[in-house]
Design an enzyme around this catalytic site. Sequence first.
Site, PDB file in Angstrom:
ATOM      1  CB  VAL A  39      72.125  30.264  -9.808  1.00 43.98           C
ATOM      2  CG1 VAL A  39      73.397  31.068  -9.628  1.00 43.98           C
ATOM      3  CG2 VAL A  39      71.130  30.597  -8.703  1.00 43.98           C
ATOM      4  CB  THR A  42      70.379  28.790 -15.155  1.00 42.83           C
ATOM      5  OG1 THR A  42      69.354  28.006 -15.758  1.00 42.83           O
ATOM      6  CG2 THR A  42      70.232  30.241 -15.554  1.00 42.83           C
ATOM      7  CG  ASP A  43      72.388  26.222 -10.861  1.00 41.93           C
ATOM      8  OD1 ASP A  43      71.254  26.759 -10.877  1.00 41.93           O
ATOM      9  OD2 ASP A  43      73.224  26.465  -9.974  1.00 41.93           O
ATOM     10  CB  ALA A  44      68.794  22.151 -11.177  1.00 38.54           C
ATOM     11  N   GLY A  45      68.800  25.385 -10.289  1.00 36.48           N
ATOM     12  CA  GLY A  45      68.178  26.394  -9.435  1.00 36.48           C
ATOM     13  C   GLY A  45      67.958  27.726 -10.121  1.00 36.48           C
TER      14      GLY A  45
END
Length: 161
Positions: free
Chosen positions: A37, A32-35
């Site tokens: 997702v 995932t990314d920092a969010g």
Amino acid sequence: MTDAPVPPLAPVSGVIDGEVHRYPLRVFYEDTDAGGVVYHANYLRWFERARSDLLDVLGIDQRKALDDGTGLYTVAEANLRYLAPARLGDTVVIETSAVNVGRVACTLRQTAWREGVRLCEALVKVGFIGPEGRPRRQPEAWQQAFTTLIPIAAPAPEGPE
């Protein structure tokens, strides 16, 4: 903690259900990314992993084929369509079926699902190549194995003549 031998654990494997191969996975933090997702490129990795598992489930020994010079599959084309995000902690199932099976190449449809929600779909064309990197006819048994993954069209409804 003991010094007793630990029994080997089997890796996660998919299953063939009719004309579809299903491969389960879980979304980890690294996906995932920092969010939280899933990063778009990870779908390509998941689709590759599912195709490799599919070969194993079909009884195709990729390592032996590579070692003995038979050849291997390589991606020639990939077209992905992103539909909904997967998130940290989700369980995702990658489904793979065959669209077209030829002597040298196969086109596969792969879809990532989360609880009935389509996340990403792809059409992937894989070509069979020899050790020198040139296209080669895939082994007949392998071609037949992929043919079992082509969905059978539903019969036309019977009606009055």
